[in-house]
Design an enzyme around this catalytic site. Structure first.
Site, PDB file in Angstrom:
ATOM      1  N   ASN A  24       6.616   6.115  -0.420  1.00 12.64           N
ATOM      2  CA  ASN A  24       7.910   5.491  -0.716  1.00 12.64           C
ATOM      3  C   ASN A  24       8.617   4.977   0.540  1.00 12.64           C
ATOM      4  OD1 ASN A  24       7.613   6.163  -3.499  1.00 12.64           O
ATOM      5  ND2 ASN A  24       8.263   8.259  -3.002  1.00 12.64           N
ATOM      6  N   ARG A  25       7.808   4.664   1.568  1.00 14.19           N
ATOM      7  CA  ARG A  25       8.313   4.124   2.822  1.00 14.19           C
ATOM      8  C   ARG A  25       9.219   5.101   3.579  1.00 14.19           C
ATOM      9  NH1 ARG A  25       4.609   1.407   1.571  1.00 14.19           N
ATOM     10  NH2 ARG A  25       4.488  -0.865   1.539  1.00 14.19           N
ATOM     11  N   LEU A  26       9.137   6.385   3.224  1.00 17.67           N
ATOM     12  CA  LEU A  26       9.923   7.398   3.930  1.00 17.67           C
ATOM     13  C   LEU A  26       9.042   8.012   5.021  1.00 17.67           C
ATOM     14  CD1 LEU A  26      11.802   9.041   0.917  1.00 17.67           C
ATOM     15  CD2 LEU A  26      12.608   7.269   2.494  1.00 17.67           C
ATOM     16  N   LYS A  68       0.849  -1.182   0.000  1.00 15.45           N
ATOM     17  CA  LYS A  68       0.000   0.000   0.000  1.00 15.45           C
ATOM     18  C   LYS A  68       0.889   1.238   0.000  1.00 15.45           C
ATOM     19  CE  LYS A  68      -4.097  -1.970   0.438  1.00 15.45           C
ATOM     20  NZ  LYS A  68      -5.158  -1.839  -0.608  1.00 15.45           N
TER      21      LYS A  68
END
Length: 222
Positions: A199-201, A16
């Site tokens: 972006n998983r940041l 997601k």
């Protein structure tokens, strides 16, 4: 196609993209409890999450072997986060050996988490009794009927124990507080607020208790 022929789900393929809105240091409240109160209200009244007070309580025994379970938060203030349990349960026995605990609030629909680490201490009996009186009658009986975490021979034995208590304490009659049941207050040492980002940041801001009673905030890499 039968169930046996179905393609198994691949956890690695489940992804997601989290929300773009972030969490900045300038947005934080002065204390972690005040910040938690703000996020908790949003989880309950804006996101309408199912049981936003549900938290994963992780403990470890004297040898460091961990265990975890979901428990309901029942109170929070600047002194800490409170939950109730049977003092003979596994979590209570482990807290007696090792009082360090972690609480995780997994507010997935909001792409948020709150992670509390701290020390758990039993609440006083007066505080325990005051909360016990607010519980539904059936829940009060359940606290007596269940020898939490112990092995029992069958569901029938548990139901029979409850039925006997129901006969002894019918609706409207005061149920005494079990002597081996009560609360724990977790005094926080760190409280992390995690906000999912693209972006998983992710944004991870952690309050850390200072010796003078204040708090410092540090940003963690995602």
């Amino acid at each position: 196609m039968t169930d046996r022929d179905a393609v198994p789900l691949d956890p690695a393929a489940m992804r997601k993209q989290y929300r773009a809105e972030g969490l900045a240091e300038s947005e934080l409240a002065a204390t972690p409890v005040a910040q938690f109160a703000h996020w908790f209200e949003q989880a309950a009244t804006e996101a309408h999450l199912f049981e936003p007070n549900a938290m994963v309580v992780s403990t470890a025994d004297a040898e460091g072997r961990p265990s975890a379970r979901t428990v309901l938060l029942k109170q929070f203030d600047e002194q800490g986060f409170v939950f109730y349990t049977n003092y003979d349960s596994r979590k209570a026995r482990e807290l007696a050996e090792n009082p360090y605990v972690s609480l995780l609030f997994p507010w997935h629909p909001m792409a948020r988490q709150v992670i509390v680490t701290g020390v758990a201490r039993r609440t006083g009996r007066d505080e325990t009794a005051a909360y016990f009186r607010t519980r539904p009658h059936g829940s009060q009986l359940g606290a007596w009927a269940s020898a939490q975490s112990s092995v029992i021979p069958s569901r029938a034995e548990l139901d029979a124990s409850y039925a006997e208590l129901e006969s002894r304490y019918p609706e409207g009659e005061q149920v005494p507080v079990p002597p081996n049941w009560g609360g724990f207050r977790v005094a926080p040492q760190t409280v992390e607020f995690w906000q999912g980002r693209e972006n998983r940041l992710h944004d991870r801001l952690r309050y850390v208790a200072e010796p003078d009673g204040g708090w410092r905030v540090e940003r963690l890499s995602p």
